[in-house]
Scaffold this active site. Sequence first.
Site, PDB file in Angstrom:
ATOM      1  N   GLU A   1       6.814   2.967   7.091  1.00 17.47           N
ATOM      2  CA  GLU A   1       7.772   3.500   6.132  1.00 17.47           C
ATOM      3  C   GLU A   1       7.040   4.264   5.044  1.00 17.47           C
ATOM      4  O   GLU A   1       6.120   3.739   4.413  1.00 17.47           O
ATOM      5  CB  GLU A   1       8.604   2.371   5.530  1.00 17.47           C
ATOM      6  CG  GLU A   1       9.443   1.634   6.575  1.00 17.47           C
ATOM      7  CD  GLU A   1      10.401   0.630   5.946  1.00 17.47           C
ATOM      8  OE1 GLU A   1      10.386   0.485   4.718  1.00 17.47           O
ATOM      9  OE2 GLU A   1      11.183   0.001   6.697  1.00 17.47           O
TER      10      GLU A   1
ATOM     11  N   ASP B   1      11.621   6.028   3.543  1.00 21.50           N
ATOM     12  CA  ASP B   1      12.117   4.905   2.746  1.00 21.50           C
ATOM     13  C   ASP B   1      12.727   5.402   1.436  1.00 21.50           C
ATOM     14  O   ASP B   1      12.333   6.437   0.898  1.00 21.50           O
ATOM     15  CB  ASP B   1      10.967   3.935   2.455  1.00 21.50           C
ATOM     16  CG  ASP B   1      11.461   2.585   2.003  1.00 21.50           C
ATOM     17  OD1 ASP B   1      12.661   2.302   2.166  1.00 21.50           O
ATOM     18  OD2 ASP B   1      10.639   1.799   1.499  1.00 21.50           O
TER      19      ASP B   1
ATOM     20  N   ASN C   1       5.176  -0.799   5.016  1.00 24.56           N
ATOM     21  CA  ASN C   1       5.163   0.276   4.020  1.00 24.56           C
ATOM     22  C   ASN C   1       3.770   0.885   3.904  1.00 24.56           C
ATOM     23  O   ASN C   1       2.765   0.159   3.903  1.00 24.56           O
ATOM     24  CB  ASN C   1       5.608  -0.255   2.657  1.00 24.56           C
ATOM     25  CG  ASN C   1       7.076  -0.634   2.643  1.00 24.56           C
ATOM     26  OD1 ASN C   1       7.939   0.225   2.606  1.00 24.56           O
ATOM     27  ND2 ASN C   1       7.355  -1.936   2.700  1.00 24.56           N
TER      28      ASN C   1
ATOM     29  N   GLU D   1      11.223  -5.985   8.004  1.00 19.67           N
ATOM     30  CA  GLU D   1      10.285  -5.249   7.155  1.00 19.67           C
ATOM     31  C   GLU D   1       9.278  -6.228   6.577  1.00 19.67           C
ATOM     32  O   GLU D   1       9.650  -7.283   6.033  1.00 19.67           O
ATOM     33  CB  GLU D   1      11.020  -4.534   6.018  1.00 19.67           C
ATOM     34  CG  GLU D   1      10.076  -3.751   5.103  1.00 19.67           C
ATOM     35  CD  GLU D   1      10.795  -3.043   3.970  1.00 19.67           C
ATOM     36  OE1 GLU D   1      10.110  -2.422   3.133  1.00 19.67           O
ATOM     37  OE2 GLU D   1      12.054  -3.113   3.910  1.00 19.67           O
TER      38      GLU D   1
ATOM     39  N   GLU E   1      20.066   0.142   2.982  1.00 16.94           N
ATOM     40  CA  GLU E   1      19.422  -0.969   2.279  1.00 16.94           C
ATOM     41  C   GLU E   1      20.356  -1.517   1.207  1.00 16.94           C
ATOM     42  O   GLU E   1      21.302  -0.851   0.777  1.00 16.94           O
ATOM     43  CB  GLU E   1      18.120  -0.496   1.627  1.00 16.94           C
ATOM     44  CG  GLU E   1      17.071  -0.014   2.612  1.00 16.94           C
ATOM     45  CD  GLU E   1      15.765   0.326   1.913  1.00 16.94           C
ATOM     46  OE1 GLU E   1      14.809  -0.454   2.046  1.00 16.94           O
ATOM     47  OE2 GLU E   1      15.712   1.375   1.242  1.00 16.94           O
TER      48      GLU E   1
END
Length: 920
Positions: free
Chosen positions: A795, A825, A763, A708, A882
């Site tokens: 995301e 997310d 993101n 990420e 996560e």
Amino acid sequence: MALRLKSGIRVAATVIAVASAMILLGRGGHLLSLDRLASDVRTAAIEREAGGEIVFLGIDKKSLDALRVWPWPRETYGRIIDSLVADGAREIFLDIDLSAASRPEADAALAAALERAGGGVLLPAFVQNTEAGGASPAMSANLPLPLFRGLSWMTSVNVVADSDGVLRHYPYGLVIEGEGVPSVAAFLSGVSGPTGTAFEINYAIAPGSIPAFSVIDLLEGRLDPATFLGKSVVVGAHAVELRDNLSVPVHGILAGSVIQILAAETLKQGVAIRAVDPAPWIALLATLVMTAAALRRRARFRHLLAGLLLAGLAIELLAFHLLSRHAVMLPTAGLQGLLFGTGGLFALHELDLHKWLLLLAQIDKVNSQRVLARIFADSSDAIIVVDETGGVLEWSGNACLLFRTSAVCVKGADLRRILPDRIAKDLMSAMVDLRRGIWTDPGMRALTMVVEGGMRHIEYRVTPSRLSDVRERAVTDDRIVASITARDITVRRVQEERLERIARFDTLTGALSRSEFVERLDADLAKASPEARSAVVVINLHRFSVMNATLGRSVGDALLQAVVARLKRSDTGMSAPARVGGDWFAVSRPCGEGDDGAAEMAAGLVALVSEPFELEGTVVRVGAHAGVSVQRSGAKAAALLGDAELALDEARKAEGGAVRLHDPASVDRQRRARLLETALWNSIENGELFLAYQPQIRLSDMSVIGAEALVRWRHPELGMIGPDEFIAIAEGNGFIETLGRWAMGQAARDALTWPNGMTVAVNVSPVQLRRGDVVADAARVLRESGLPANRLHLEITESIFVDGNGTLLEKLHDLRMMGIRLALDDFGSGFSSFSYLAKLPLDKIKLDRMFVQTLAPGDANAAIVKSVLMLSRELGYSLVCEGVETEEQRDFLRDLGCDEGQGFLFGRPQPQTDLLAMAS
């Protein structure tokens, strides 16, 4: 008779001297620039057409854009040669530097094309300096590769500009490495000359008449094959960006290949320009001029002058004829110089110089007197000139009007009786000081006079002067006068006072202006003792704009006036109120040690302003907010006022009437936010932003399958700025779209270098998705980076779907259609509705870290993880957990069958180099 003979000898000697000077100047090259200019003008007026046997095939912008690469591969030049040979070109000059090796297969392809051309191709050779500077820099030869030289003809292409930087001459050939190499022009024209010598190009040949075509049109078969049949073809640069351009006469800037063709056309047509020695022509003209001088006694001067002008015209016509018909350049600067010089000689003989100068002086004196008289008469200022006795010598028409007396308009009147005492004294003192040698100009002065109907303000300037006079046949500078220039500035002074009042007071309410309030408060603070403290209160009327729109502007204006009037009557110890904004008012007052007294004063003012007003028969009620600042050590009035306004901003956020004291910590936060907001716009350009990558792990085999991308900001002064701080600022000021585009593009470029098809997740902010064109941004990133679409994951968060916007759903479908993978997310941290999951084009669900960090077998979080895992499998989504920080959490998630994990156990956000080392 003797006098005439003497005059004739003097004229002849002068003509011979002028002619000799012209010949010497010409020999020394001092007239060269004039001759070049005249020749260029004549050449521009001559029109010659190219013969059409030499064709230009240009490497133009159209060709560069079509082939999209430069330098072109040598296979491309081979295709050009093959196409021209197939079209029957007689010979081909390839104006391309082929002295360095390229790819072996590319060189071989070009060599094969040269061989197929059967020796019909010319290649360039040239010499150049091997190093910069030096008195005699070493020269080296640039020759085509030996592979090409055996299959083609070698021609020289060197050209050297004249001293003015303009290319006029072209060599027949050069000696390169001990061998004479003919130039391209000599080769194409079939006209040779001694190696090392040059001819002058005839730029009367129009470049536009040269048949010219684009290389790409040849390669794509858009040209008639007959175009090049039996023609010589020059292939060379035409596009400006290739920088093969030179400065030439008449046409300005031309491509080097076009100049080669013009040089070949010059030889082919036999019109190379030849210059003749002007000395015999100057001698012949001098003889004619002396003959005319001998006949001067029988001709008027104007006839002789007309003859010289006609001679000059005849010379120019002759020069034009020689150039256009015979390509011969006659240097005319020396001839015209001779005519100009002798014309001046005749003029001096014709006129009596001393009498002429005296006449000019008299005319100048008369003109000056007339101009000065007109200036005196028409001047808008009052002008008076007096002598040392105090008598008036001159005056302007406005002097009588300004000083309201007709006595001043009488020559000899005593200035002390007709002018104000101060002006009269200034005039007399100035003349005395000038005679003593101590006068200095005081500049403009002001004076107020009492006249009928009021006061009159004037400004004036006194200037003494020393004049020349004639006494006993000698010129002396013993006479002194003084002048006064004055103007009425009453209207201007009234306007200045009005503007000053406008600057100090609000025109509507009579309250102090902002600047006046600050100035008075600074003065009060300066006079106060060090222990004294002052408070500033800024009051804002609540919903004044709504009331103003509802009841009308006149009621609104009346309310503002009533508020100021009420503030003025409220407290004798308080300063005069100031209007510092549309409906913002400020006052100041000394206060005690603590802040309670200042807050109570502000609360009292809010209550006072909130009481009803009766305006134009209507009862009006308004609320108010107030911000308060108390003087800090060394603070200035402007800072106190600014702090009170910041406190008022906080008060306005509260419901109803409210008072807020200035909080330095809050101000520091706002100041930091403003600093970051300004710096954020330049952070990308300054290289302050960078990406850190947190690895994503496939739990079944613990392999790194992706990462990420997380944006980080290193400010040069403030250090690392957390994303929680700067992302909110970016979303608020509109920078988030630029930031998102940059992050997506940088992540894609980085991921392109990763092994094993690793994916990169970026993101997307809700604000970015709503306001920006994320679809277009993603398409551009994939196109420019070359990253496969399935390796880019975007995301998004649950908050996007709170408003149920259908446009956002369309954007997600478009992204998915492009092959981009979408992940939801922080699932479970916010909106957490299952209703939209089936509607979304998702590939992954990322379970929020709060469910993993306290995970234990048999607890509620374990049940939630199992439920989400089951749901994701039913919907066909992958589940990413996560916040994995311990091995126990990892083992539990793996045993459950979770797909992927992300967290500090596997790696913190890290530079790309560390990620690649971990993945290898």
